[in-house]
Design a protein around this motif. Structure first.
Motif, mmCIF file in Angstrom:
data_model
loop_
_atom_site.group_PDB
_atom_site.id
_atom_site.type_symbol
_atom_site.label_atom_id
_atom_site.label_comp_id
_atom_site.label_asym_id
_atom_site.label_seq_id
_atom_site.Cartn_x
_atom_site.Cartn_y
_atom_site.Cartn_z
ATOM 1 N N PRO A 138 54.353 -8.505 -11.894
ATOM 2 C CA PRO A 138 55.114 -7.341 -11.413
ATOM 3 C C PRO A 138 56.197 -7.761 -10.418
ATOM 4 O O PRO A 138 57.305 -7.224 -10.441
ATOM 5 C CB PRO A 138 54.038 -6.469 -10.752
ATOM 6 C CG PRO A 138 52.789 -6.805 -11.497
ATOM 7 C CD PRO A 138 52.901 -8.280 -11.802
ATOM 8 N N HIS A 139 55.913 -8.718 -9.562
ATOM 9 C CA HIS A 139 56.912 -9.191 -8.592
ATOM 10 C C HIS A 139 58.114 -9.801 -9.310
ATOM 11 O O HIS A 139 59.261 -9.529 -8.954
ATOM 12 C CB HIS A 139 56.280 -10.212 -7.643
ATOM 13 C CG HIS A 139 57.273 -10.838 -6.718
ATOM 14 N ND1 HIS A 139 57.803 -10.160 -5.637
ATOM 15 C CD2 HIS A 139 57.860 -12.066 -6.728
ATOM 16 C CE1 HIS A 139 58.667 -10.945 -5.025
ATOM 17 N NE2 HIS A 139 58.714 -12.095 -5.660
ATOM 18 N N GLN A 140 57.863 -10.623 -10.333
ATOM 19 C CA GLN A 140 58.967 -11.234 -11.076
ATOM 20 C C GLN A 140 59.788 -10.174 -11.803
ATOM 21 O O GLN A 140 61.020 -10.259 -11.858
ATOM 22 C CB GLN A 140 58.420 -12.263 -12.073
ATOM 23 C CG GLN A 140 57.842 -13.495 -11.419
ATOM 24 C CD GLN A 140 57.023 -14.336 -12.385
ATOM 25 O OE1 GLN A 140 56.404 -13.824 -13.308
ATOM 26 N NE2 GLN A 140 57.038 -15.644 -12.154
ATOM 27 N N MET A 141 59.106 -9.172 -12.365
ATOM 28 C CA MET A 141 59.827 -8.110 -13.070
ATOM 29 C C MET A 141 60.682 -7.293 -12.099
ATOM 30 O O MET A 141 61.815 -6.937 -12.419
ATOM 31 C CB MET A 141 58.841 -7.214 -13.824
ATOM 32 C CG MET A 141 58.151 -7.944 -14.966
ATOM 33 S SD MET A 141 56.945 -6.923 -15.801
ATOM 34 C CE MET A 141 58.021 -5.970 -16.861
ATOM 35 N N LEU A 142 60.143 -7.004 -10.916
ATOM 36 C CA LEU A 142 60.909 -6.270 -9.909
ATOM 37 C C LEU A 142 62.117 -7.083 -9.452
ATOM 38 O O LEU A 142 63.220 -6.545 -9.307
ATOM 39 C CB LEU A 142 60.021 -5.914 -8.721
ATOM 40 C CG LEU A 142 60.718 -5.171 -7.573
ATOM 41 C CD1 LEU A 142 61.306 -3.851 -8.046
ATOM 42 C CD2 LEU A 142 59.745 -4.953 -6.426
ATOM 43 N N ALA A 143 61.923 -8.382 -9.241
ATOM 44 C CA ALA A 143 63.033 -9.234 -8.817
ATOM 45 C C ALA A 143 64.139 -9.241 -9.883
ATOM 46 O O ALA A 143 65.328 -9.154 -9.551
ATOM 47 C CB ALA A 143 62.542 -10.655 -8.545
ATOM 48 N N ALA A 144 63.764 -9.308 -11.163
ATOM 49 C CA ALA A 144 64.759 -9.290 -12.244
ATOM 50 C C ALA A 144 65.471 -7.936 -12.290
ATOM 51 O O ALA A 144 66.695 -7.870 -12.475
ATOM 52 C CB ALA A 144 64.090 -9.599 -13.582
ATOM 53 N N ALA A 145 64.731 -6.845 -12.109
ATOM 54 C CA ALA A 145 65.338 -5.506 -12.107
ATOM 55 C C ALA A 145 66.294 -5.353 -10.925
ATOM 56 O O ALA A 145 67.389 -4.788 -11.064
ATOM 57 C CB ALA A 145 64.259 -4.426 -12.057
ATOM 58 N N ASN A 146 65.892 -5.858 -9.763
ATOM 59 C CA ASN A 146 66.776 -5.794 -8.595
ATOM 60 C C ASN A 146 68.042 -6.601 -8.813
ATOM 61 O O ASN A 146 69.137 -6.195 -8.398
ATOM 62 C CB ASN A 146 66.050 -6.274 -7.336
ATOM 63 C CG ASN A 146 65.062 -5.255 -6.816
ATOM 64 O OD1 ASN A 146 65.189 -4.062 -7.086
ATOM 65 N ND2 ASN A 146 64.067 -5.719 -6.081
ATOM 66 N N GLU A 147 67.915 -7.740 -9.467
ATOM 67 C CA GLU A 147 69.098 -8.566 -9.758
ATOM 68 C C GLU A 147 70.039 -7.826 -10.707
ATOM 69 O O GLU A 147 71.254 -7.819 -10.517
ATOM 70 C CB GLU A 147 68.656 -9.901 -10.357
ATOM 71 C CG GLU A 147 69.808 -10.870 -10.541
ATOM 72 C CD GLU A 147 69.343 -12.245 -11.022
ATOM 73 O OE1 GLU A 147 70.162 -12.907 -11.665
ATOM 74 O OE2 GLU A 147 68.192 -12.620 -10.766
ATOM 75 N N ARG A 148 69.457 -7.174 -11.740
ATOM 76 C CA ARG A 148 70.292 -6.394 -12.666
ATOM 77 C C ARG A 148 70.972 -5.236 -11.932
ATOM 78 O O ARG A 148 72.156 -4.945 -12.164
ATOM 79 C CB ARG A 148 69.457 -5.867 -13.830
ATOM 80 C CG ARG A 148 69.044 -6.950 -14.809
ATOM 81 C CD ARG A 148 68.483 -6.384 -16.106
ATOM 82 N NE ARG A 148 67.419 -5.419 -15.936
ATOM 83 C CZ ARG A 148 66.130 -5.707 -15.822
ATOM 84 N NH1 ARG A 148 65.736 -6.957 -15.846
ATOM 85 N NH2 ARG A 148 65.239 -4.741 -15.693
#
Length: 189
Positions: A138-148
């Motif tokens: 979940p942390h990696q997915m959130l980081a990717a979403a924040n980057e997008r």
């Protein structure tokens, strides 16, 4: 001339054993340095750091270690990013593994499930995540979403700057292309 000695200890080891070993080395060699890598501990002992006073060694007490392998938490090593790895007792690990697989399967979750848990004694609420190890956490997915989202903000800011001047003739195709770029950034394209 003083010399260094490196003691390598293979893991996994029960946490209480690791604690006692480090305590003993620390008492005998106060300047010793511990490093973890891969699946082991390395303890660098400098002979010059050994106390000259024998009484200092009396601080080391023999360990009374109850040893029930089934209940041991094991120190298993570290990852390249410095994360320390532990293994729960075998019986608990099997219960958690079965629980995690069941939760993921019941929810048809391709990657992870988050659940709210309430402590029956205190009423305090916790959130726990069960994730497949090959998917993103979940942390990696959130980081990717924040980057997008950051990429989309940058594109939107550029778009607004390009079209906010009063003498700009708005080109409908240019607007659509800019908005599609922003949507692409949000989708990760």
């Amino acid at each position: 001339m003083s010399k260094n000695t490196v003691v390598n200890i293979d893991l996994p080891l029960p946490m209480d054993v690791v604690g006692h070993l480090l305590g003993a080395f620390g008492a005998i060699y106060p300047g010793s340095k511990v490093a973890m890598g891969g699946r082991g501990l390395s303890i660098n002992l400098h002979e010059g750091d050994r106390p000259a006073v024998p009484e200092a060694l009396e601080t080391i007490q023999p360990a009374d270690l109850p040893h029930d392998d089934e209940d041991d938490v094991l120190l298993t090593g570290t990852r390249d990013d410095g994360t320390i790895r532990f293994a729960p007792p075998e019986r608990i690990a099997q219960i958690l593994t079965n629980w995690g697989r069941t939760i993921l399967d019941q929810n048809d979750a391709p990657n992870f499930v988050e659940m709210q848990l309430i402590d029956n004694e205190t009423g305090e609420e916790y959130v726990t995540s069960v994730a497949r190890s090959k998917g993103q956490t979940p942390h990696q997915m959130l980081a990717a979403a924040n980057e997008r989202a950051d990429d989309a903000r940058t594109l939107l800011t550029e778009f607004i700057k390009d079209y906010e001047t009063p003498d700009t003739v708005v080109d409908a195709i240019g607007v659509v292309d800019a908005l599609n770029s922003i949507l692409g950034a949000l989708d990760g394209d």
